[in-house]
Design a protein around this motif. Structure first.
Motif, PDB file in Angstrom:
ATOM      1  N   THR A  46     -45.615 -19.698  48.889  1.00 32.43           N
ATOM      2  CA  THR A  46     -46.329 -18.955  47.849  1.00 32.43           C
ATOM      3  C   THR A  46     -46.833 -20.012  46.877  1.00 32.43           C
ATOM      4  O   THR A  46     -46.058 -20.858  46.427  1.00 32.43           O
ATOM      5  N   GLY A  47     -48.119 -19.971  46.597  1.00 31.26           N
ATOM      6  CA  GLY A  47     -48.703 -21.004  45.731  1.00 31.26           C
ATOM      7  C   GLY A  47     -48.541 -22.374  46.364  1.00 31.26           C
ATOM      8  O   GLY A  47     -48.667 -22.537  47.562  1.00 31.26           O
ATOM      9  N   SER A  48     -48.238 -23.377  45.544  1.00 30.07           N
ATOM     10  CA  SER A  48     -48.177 -24.737  46.072  1.00 30.07           C
ATOM     11  C   SER A  48     -46.737 -25.172  46.374  1.00 30.07           C
ATOM     12  O   SER A  48     -46.488 -26.314  46.725  1.00 30.07           O
ATOM     13  N   ASP A  49     -45.774 -24.246  46.170  1.00 28.29           N
ATOM     14  CA  ASP A  49     -44.374 -24.605  46.437  1.00 28.29           C
ATOM     15  C   ASP A  49     -44.120 -24.771  47.936  1.00 28.29           C
ATOM     16  O   ASP A  49     -44.779 -24.134  48.750  1.00 28.29           O
ATOM     17  N   ILE A  50     -43.148 -25.616  48.278  1.00 27.70           N
ATOM     18  CA  ILE A  50     -42.710 -25.719  49.672  1.00 27.70           C
ATOM     19  C   ILE A  50     -41.460 -24.858  49.821  1.00 27.70           C
ATOM     20  O   ILE A  50     -40.465 -25.037  49.124  1.00 27.70           O
ATOM     21  N   ASN A  51     -41.551 -23.906  50.740  1.00 23.75           N
ATOM     22  CA  ASN A  51     -40.562 -22.844  50.874  1.00 23.75           C
ATOM     23  C   ASN A  51     -39.809 -23.022  52.186  1.00 23.75           C
ATOM     24  O   ASN A  51     -40.424 -23.113  53.241  1.00 23.75           O
ATOM     25  N   VAL A  52     -38.484 -23.083  52.139  1.00 20.34           N
ATOM     26  CA  VAL A  52     -37.695 -23.252  53.371  1.00 20.34           C
ATOM     27  C   VAL A  52     -36.575 -22.213  53.425  1.00 20.34           C
ATOM     28  O   VAL A  52     -36.232 -21.592  52.423  1.00 20.34           O
ATOM     29  N   ILE A  97     -37.084 -22.928  47.333  1.00 21.64           N
ATOM     30  CA  ILE A  97     -38.134 -23.889  46.967  1.00 21.64           C
ATOM     31  C   ILE A  97     -37.511 -25.285  46.932  1.00 21.64           C
ATOM     32  O   ILE A  97     -36.493 -25.487  46.276  1.00 21.64           O
ATOM     33  N   VAL A  98     -38.114 -26.232  47.652  1.00 19.40           N
ATOM     34  CA  VAL A  98     -37.593 -27.608  47.618  1.00 19.40           C
ATOM     35  C   VAL A  98     -38.663 -28.554  47.081  1.00 19.40           C
ATOM     36  O   VAL A  98     -39.865 -28.319  47.239  1.00 19.40           O
ATOM     37  N   SER A  99     -38.205 -29.607  46.442  1.00 24.38           N
ATOM     38  CA  SER A  99     -39.142 -30.562  45.832  1.00 24.38           C
ATOM     39  C   SER A  99     -39.598 -31.592  46.867  1.00 24.38           C
ATOM     40  O   SER A  99     -38.957 -31.765  47.921  1.00 24.38           O
ATOM     41  N   ILE A 121     -45.993 -34.026  53.929  1.00 21.03           N
ATOM     42  CA  ILE A 121     -45.793 -33.147  52.762  1.00 21.03           C
ATOM     43  C   ILE A 121     -47.044 -32.293  52.516  1.00 21.03           C
ATOM     44  O   ILE A 121     -46.960 -31.096  52.230  1.00 21.03           O
ATOM     45  N   GLN A 122     -48.201 -32.911  52.704  1.00 21.27           N
ATOM     46  CA  GLN A 122     -49.459 -32.155  52.557  1.00 21.27           C
ATOM     47  C   GLN A 122     -49.518 -31.011  53.585  1.00 21.27           C
ATOM     48  O   GLN A 122     -49.906 -29.885  53.267  1.00 21.27           O
ATOM     49  N   LEU A 123     -49.099 -31.297  54.819  1.00 24.17           N
ATOM     50  CA  LEU A 123     -49.077 -30.264  55.863  1.00 24.17           C
ATOM     51  C   LEU A 123     -48.099 -29.144  55.500  1.00 24.17           C
ATOM     52  O   LEU A 123     -48.359 -27.971  55.753  1.00 24.17           O
ATOM     53  N   MET A 124     -46.970 -29.502  54.889  1.00 22.47           N
ATOM     54  CA  MET A 124     -45.995 -28.478  54.476  1.00 22.47           C
ATOM     55  C   MET A 124     -46.570 -27.572  53.391  1.00 22.47           C
ATOM     56  O   MET A 124     -46.275 -26.381  53.349  1.00 22.47           O
ATOM     57  N   HIS A 125     -47.411 -28.130  52.516  1.00 25.14           N
ATOM     58  CA  HIS A 125     -48.046 -27.307  51.481  1.00 25.14           C
ATOM     59  C   HIS A 125     -48.985 -26.270  52.097  1.00 25.14           C
ATOM     60  O   HIS A 125     -49.256 -25.233  51.489  1.00 25.14           O
ATOM     61  N   HIS A 126     -49.494 -26.550  53.309  1.00 22.56           N
ATOM     62  CA  HIS A 126     -50.416 -25.621  53.993  1.00 22.56           C
ATOM     63  C   HIS A 126     -49.685 -24.490  54.699  1.00 22.56           C
ATOM     64  O   HIS A 126     -50.308 -23.573  55.226  1.00 22.56           O
ATOM     65  N   ASP A 127     -48.361 -24.591  54.786  1.00 19.09           N
ATOM     66  CA  ASP A 127     -47.595 -23.647  55.603  1.00 19.09           C
ATOM     67  C   ASP A 127     -47.811 -22.208  55.128  1.00 19.09           C
ATOM     68  O   ASP A 127     -47.777 -21.924  53.932  1.00 19.09           O
TER      69      ASP A 127
END
Length: 348
Positions: free
Chosen positions: A312-318, A332-334, A302-308
């Motif tokens: 935008t910002g700290s959201d995880i975008n798919v 945006i997914v939780s 999950i930390q690696l996904m935040h680096h993607d």
């Protein structure tokens, strides 16, 4: 300048034509140690390359780094390259990514031609103008958008590939099928990866590249619809980065795992049809198995996904699908949804 992609059955003629269309006071050919042994001998005898200077870097994604990049820059400099020289990248995605970046930055940019030698680089890395290197433990962290003048796809090189690398490339074709249409997707799921029919593969390859070209032409710098090509990649890249620190896996295997997880998210959020989810997942399980991860790895993934880079910002975008070809970018997914998707990937 838009790149030209040619599916060639006469590499010598098409390469001669491509070279004649590019500036070239000097020609350099970049290979890695694998393509230096198996693919360079095929083209070295061509008349158009008789004065070309070879440059070689170590094989595998672990060497797609600053050290290899510096070696290419130094070799160009010491070989007398000018801003009118030409670099030919002969290899898989690692060679075309790194070589394209080296060419785009040397003397503010020289022409380059990609001759991808793996299925993965034919359908993915060499087309679309993304170049770069891995940096600080993250994939493709440093790079630029820069298109090759020509991409020459010669499927004869595929016969030099082992099963695993063929499957790795095929995962990107599956992704192209999912984001295009049902007929394309269904044909891909009928293909026997255990006993590949190369003539049929060649036809499917042409369709697959056309899907990518069509999307890239609409959105060269990934502002919108090009994000469709990221399907499977948010979770896939995280798995790939985690495995880089342990036992590296091929990019396409990571993408295949990412597709399973992100199609699950698609069914959860977008009501992607269950039967199509089941068919795709069962095909991927048959040929790619399952990733070597446990629930203890979730925080790091999950930390690696935040680096993607796509976030935008700290959201995880798919990118998600509500059906084959029905795209929903910038979803945006939780973290809880990601954990559910990783559970599904591991346990089905």
């Amino acid at each position: 300048m838009h790149q030209r992609v040619i599916l060639t059955s006469h590499l010598s003629c098409d390469l001669t034509m491509a070279i004649s269309e590019c500036e070239h006071d000097r020609i350099f050919i970049l290979t890695d140690t694998h393509t230096q042994a198996h693919c360079l001998p095929v083209i070295q005898s061509y008349l158009s390359l008789r004065d070309a200077t070879p440059i070689s870097i170590p094989a595998s994604d672990t060497h797609k780094d600053l050290h290899s990049l510096t070696h290419v820059w130094q070799s160009l400099q010491q070989g007398g390259a000018t801003r009118h020289s030409l670099l030919i990248n002969l290899g898989g995605g690692m060679v075309t990514d790194l070589g394209g970046f080296a060419a785009s930055t040397f003397k503010r940019g020289i022409d380059f031609i990609n001759i991808p030698t793996t299925l993965l680089s034919m359908v993915d890395a060499s087309v679309g103008g993304k170049t770069g290197i891995n940096f600080g433990g993250l994939k493709n962290e440093i790079g630029v958008f820069s298109e090759a003048r020509y991409v020459l796809l010669c499927t004869d090189f595929l016969r030099t590939q082992d099963d695993e690398n063929l499957r790795s490339g095929y995962a990107e074709m599956l992704k192209h099928g999912l984001i295009s249409d049902t007929a394309n997707w269904a044909e891909l799921l009928r293909f026997d990866l255990a006993q590949p029919d190369y003539d049929h593969l060649r036809q499917m390859l042409a369709r697959s590249v056309a899907v990518k070209e069509r999307i890239v032409a609409q959105d060269p710098f990934e502002q919108g619809i090009r994000k469709a090509l990221n399907l499977g990649h948010t979770i896939g890249h995280a798995i790939e980065s985690l495995c880089l620190q342990r036992r590296p896996i091929l990019h396409g295997y990571a993408v295949a795992y990412g597709l399973v997880a992100e199609l699950y998210l698609s069914s959860l959020r977008m009501h992607f049809p269950t039967d199509k989810l089941r068919q795709t997942v069962s095909y991927i399980r048959q040929y790619y198995g399952e990733p070597d991860i446990t629930c203890d790895d979730y925080p790091q993934l999950i930390q690696l996904m935040h680096h993607d880079k796509k976030n935008t910002g700290s959201d995880i975008n798919v990118t998600l699908l509500s059906d084959i070809g029905a795209l929903h970018i910038n979803q945006i997914v939780s973290e809880a949804e990601i954990r559910d998707a990783l559970d599904f990937l591991r346990e089905g």
